[in-house]
Scaffold this active site. Structure first.
Site, PDB file in Angstrom:
ATOM      1  N   GLU A  95     -11.210  12.066  11.834  1.00 54.07           N
ATOM      2  CA  GLU A  95     -11.715  12.330  10.597  1.00 54.07           C
ATOM      3  C   GLU A  95     -12.071  11.316   9.780  1.00 54.07           C
ATOM      4  O   GLU A  95     -11.060  10.939   8.943  1.00 54.07           O
ATOM      5  CB  GLU A  95     -11.187  13.431  10.075  1.00 54.07           C
ATOM      6  CG  GLU A  95     -10.887  14.916  10.903  1.00 54.07           C
ATOM      7  CD  GLU A  95     -12.205  15.559  10.746  1.00 54.07           C
ATOM      8  OE1 GLU A  95     -12.833  15.717   9.956  1.00 54.07           O
ATOM      9  OE2 GLU A  95     -12.295  16.646  11.694  1.00 54.07           O
ATOM     10  N   CYS A 117     -13.306  12.853   0.795  1.00 53.04           N
ATOM     11  CA  CYS A 117     -14.089  12.150   1.826  1.00 53.04           C
ATOM     12  C   CYS A 117     -15.413  12.820   1.546  1.00 53.04           C
ATOM     13  O   CYS A 117     -16.508  12.314   2.032  1.00 53.04           O
ATOM     14  CB  CYS A 117     -13.540  12.377   2.800  1.00 53.04           C
ATOM     15  SG  CYS A 117     -12.887  14.249   3.307  1.00 53.04           S
TER      16      CYS A 117
HETATM   17  P1  NAD Z   1      -6.707   4.529   5.935  1.00 57.22           P
HETATM   18  O1  NAD Z   1      -7.625   4.518   7.135  1.00 57.22           O
HETATM   19  O2  NAD Z   1      -6.309   3.200   5.190  1.00 57.22           O
HETATM   20  O3  NAD Z   1      -5.376   5.221   6.168  1.00 57.22           O
HETATM   21  C1  NAD Z   1      -5.030   6.490   6.802  1.00 57.22           C
HETATM   22  C2  NAD Z   1      -3.735   6.150   7.748  1.00 57.22           C
HETATM   23  O4  NAD Z   1      -3.816   5.165   8.627  1.00 57.22           O
HETATM   24  C3  NAD Z   1      -2.412   5.887   6.848  1.00 57.22           C
HETATM   25  O5  NAD Z   1      -1.358   6.965   7.253  1.00 57.22           O
HETATM   26  C4  NAD Z   1      -2.098   4.611   7.086  1.00 57.22           C
HETATM   27  O6  NAD Z   1      -0.667   4.427   7.148  1.00 57.22           O
HETATM   28  C5  NAD Z   1      -2.761   4.141   8.576  1.00 57.22           C
HETATM   29  N1  NAD Z   1      -3.108   2.984   8.871  1.00 57.22           N
HETATM   30  C6  NAD Z   1      -3.468   2.219   7.863  1.00 57.22           C
HETATM   31  N2  NAD Z   1      -3.982   0.781   8.636  1.00 57.22           N
HETATM   32  C7  NAD Z   1      -3.669   1.041   9.775  1.00 57.22           C
HETATM   33  C8  NAD Z   1      -3.735   0.314  10.949  1.00 57.22           C
HETATM   34  N3  NAD Z   1      -4.000  -1.186  10.746  1.00 57.22           N
HETATM   35  N4  NAD Z   1      -3.155   0.435  12.008  1.00 57.22           N
HETATM   36  C9  NAD Z   1      -2.654   1.673  12.282  1.00 57.22           C
HETATM   37  N5  NAD Z   1      -2.522   2.772  11.179  1.00 57.22           N
HETATM   38  C10 NAD Z   1      -2.938   2.222   9.811  1.00 57.22           C
HETATM   39  O7  NAD Z   1      -7.351   5.593   4.847  1.00 57.22           O
HETATM   40  P2  NAD Z   1      -6.937   6.086   3.385  1.00 57.22           P
HETATM   41  O8  NAD Z   1      -7.253   4.954   2.734  1.00 57.22           O
HETATM   42  O9  NAD Z   1      -5.445   6.492   3.286  1.00 57.22           O
HETATM   43  O10 NAD Z   1      -8.158   7.181   3.173  1.00 57.22           O
HETATM   44  C11 NAD Z   1      -9.231   7.150   2.784  1.00 57.22           C
HETATM   45  C12 NAD Z   1     -10.347   7.143   3.717  1.00 57.22           C
HETATM   46  O11 NAD Z   1     -10.111   8.357   4.553  1.00 57.22           O
HETATM   47  C13 NAD Z   1     -11.519   7.218   3.284  1.00 57.22           C
HETATM   48  O12 NAD Z   1     -12.667   6.411   3.830  1.00 57.22           O
HETATM   49  C14 NAD Z   1     -12.057   8.797   3.496  1.00 57.22           C
HETATM   50  O13 NAD Z   1     -13.412   8.908   3.496  1.00 57.22           O
HETATM   51  C15 NAD Z   1     -11.323   9.299   4.473  1.00 57.22           C
HETATM   52  N6  NAD Z   1     -11.062  10.559   4.694  1.00 57.22           N
HETATM   53  C16 NAD Z   1     -11.632  11.209   5.422  1.00 57.22           C
HETATM   54  C17 NAD Z   1     -11.352  12.555   5.518  1.00 57.22           C
HETATM   55  C18 NAD Z   1     -12.120  13.632   6.386  1.00 57.22           C
HETATM   56  O14 NAD Z   1     -11.544  14.637   6.497  1.00 57.22           O
HETATM   57  N7  NAD Z   1     -13.254  13.264   7.337  1.00 57.22           N
HETATM   58  C19 NAD Z   1     -10.594  13.340   4.474  1.00 57.22           C
HETATM   59  C20 NAD Z   1      -9.906  12.363   3.636  1.00 57.22           C
HETATM   60  C21 NAD Z   1     -10.005  11.032   3.674  1.00 57.22           C
END
Ligand code: NAD
Length: 450
Positions: A207, A241
């Site tokens: 997602e 998002c």
């Molecule tokens: P992110 O990708 O930075 O982090 C998400 C998760 O991934 C966190 O739990 C984090 O600990 C983990 N993570 C971060 N870096 C990692 C790595 N290198 N390896 C493994 N795991 C890692 O996302 P965010 O900044 O928390 O959220 C914002 C993003 O999420 C935006 O792009 C938004 O559009 C998207 N989002 C999508 C939805 C949807 O339903 N489609 C909903 C909410 C947010």
């Protein structure tokens, strides 16, 4: 970490999670646990993101309680083996689909709806009979801790275990042989998760995000459009998002639309700054400030560094080459870009990455039909923003770079399930024209396969 996974897998192989009674009890426990912690969750969200308690209820707590009730009402029916049609050549057989849980699954959450976006997939995972490791976002520490405590106190870790931590924790988790990984977050990290899962052929749901347009044409009811776009943009200060990332408006109505937009922002947020959520951390605050071209501000642009507040900010006369149009904004900045006709809209947008959402504000049937038919996007709304997300009857997910797979309602249950398909055949007699030796049966087989 490995020990939690092994404990869950051992428990799963006892098959207790497969019964209706067990799953129903888990969902009921989840419901009472959330209800008992409502105030704590609201306080944590206020500390992490300065979310107004009403917004926390509607977008994080109430919405998952609604989903839980929906799952509880439908669980028995969802679990029933389904009888399906049998082709004539499978003479004297009946055909079925038999639901089974995938096994031990991993759910990884983002910071923007740190409660909702781990609990919503959890509902589907538990309803489908899985054991679950939850990894909430490390950026919203207060909410992360409340979630950890809620499950420590009310759930057997062999069924649901919350593991807190950041990148390193997730990297270790991604080395375990889960039966499904459900990830919500950025497109960049989605790629890392996908790659790790591919090594073990683990199925994934991704997602992700993207730049979701709100298209406003000359026939739109501009005052309503402006209000609905302002609301969708400012929920959680734009850190949503499916927020409209930018407005793509027909040039003939741009000035009037901007006036209505400013009026909407004023009426919703100007008198009470406590309505506004703050930006999650300094890194994102600085990133957003860097996207503001001061010469293009027609409204807002006020910032408060110590609170990480950015007021609703409208940026006019933006072009596709501006920095703000190069990536998902994920903040309270709303660029306005213009078009002269619907062909230009389709031509421009179909060359870009497929967004998570697309919104169209129009009274023109042809425009609405063309946008639905000619543009690809995960989900969306005609004459509204955001509200499609909360429905358990609408699968929610992206397409292309905005995501893979979907969930919500029955779709969540399906995402965390495998459907065994099988036939049941009579043993009263044995007849199959496909048995060798092959003699004169081809004609008959041809007839059967018509
Ligand atoms: P992110 O990708 O930075 O982090 C998400 C998760 O991934 C966190 O739990 C984090 O600990 C983990 N993570 C971060 N870096 C990692 C790595 N290198 N390896 C493994 N795991 C890692 O996302 P965010 O900044 O928390 O959220 C914002 C993003 O999420 C935006 O792009 C938004 O559009 C998207 N989002 C999508 C939805 C949807 O339903 N489609 C909903 C909410 C947010």
């Amino acid at each position: 970490m490995n020990e939690y996974f092994e404990q869950q897998r051992t428990f799963f192989l006892r098959h207790e999670t497969k019964s209706y009674a067990f799953r129903k009890q888990l969902l009921l426990t989840l419901k009472t646990t959330i209800e008992q912690h409502e105030e704590e969750i609201k306080v944590a969200l206020r500390k992490d993101l300065n979310k107004h308690p009403t917004e926390s209820y509607s977008t994080e707590i109430g919405v998952v309680l609604y989903s839980l009730n929906h799952a509880l009402k439908n669980l028995k029916r969802w679990m029933q083996p389904q009888k399906v049609k049998t082709p004539f050549f499978n003479l004297f057989s009946k055909s079925y689909l038999y639901q089974e849980p995938k096994g031990t699954v991993l759910i990884i959450g983002p910071y923007n709806y740190p409660f909702h976006l781990v609990i919503e997939p959890l509902i589907g995972a538990l309803a489908a009979g899985n054991t679950v490791i939850l990894k909430p976002s490390e950026f919203t520490t207060h909410t992360e801790k409340v979630i950890e405590k809620m499950f420590q106190q009310n759930f057997d870790p062999a069924v649901v275990k919350v593991l807190c931590g950041g990148k390193k924790t997730t990297e270790k988790l991604l080395n375990l042989p889960f039966d499904h990984i459900f990830f919500t977050g950025s497109t960049r990290v989605g790629g890392i998760v996908y790659e790790a899962a591919a090594k073990r052929l683990i199925p994934v749901t991704l997602e992700l995000g993207g730049k979701s347009p709100a298209i406003v044409d000359g026939t739109a009811k501009l005052e309503i459009a402006a209000k609905r776009i302002a609301f969708g943009k400012m929920l959680n200060a734009g850190q949503t998002c499916v927020a409209p990332d930018y407005v793509y408006v027909e040039s003939s109505v741009k000035d009037t639309f901007e006036e209505y937009l400013i009026k909407a922002f004023k009426s919703m947020y100007e008198n009470d700054k406590q309505q506004l959520a703050s930006i999650v951390n300094q890194k994102h605050f600085d990133r957003l400030i860097g996207l503001i071209d001061k010469e293009k501000i027609v409204y807002g642009g006020k910032t408060q560094a110590e609170k990480k507040h950015i007021s609703p900010t409208v940026l006019s006369d933006i072009s596709w080459d501006d920095a703000i149009m190069q990536a998902e904004i994920f903040g309270p900045l709303l660029p306005i870009i213009t078009f002269s006709n619907i062909d230009e809209v389709i031509d421009t947008l179909q060359k870009k990455d497929k967004p998570l959402a697309t919104y169209v504000f129009s009274e023109n049937k042809v425009t609405k039909a063309r946008i639905l038919n000619e543009l690809s996007f995960g989900n969306g709304a005609i004459n509204d923003t955001i509200m499609q997300v909360a429905s358990p009857y609408l699968p929610f997910g992206g397409v292309g770079k905005s995501g893979l797979g979907a969930y919500h309602g029955k779709t969540s249950f399906d995402t965390f399930s495998h459907y065994k398909s099988y036939i049941k055949k009579t043993t009263l007699f044995d007849f199959n024209p496909a048995y060798p030796p092959y003699q004169n049966q081809e004609k008959f087989i041809k007839k059967l396969l018509k």
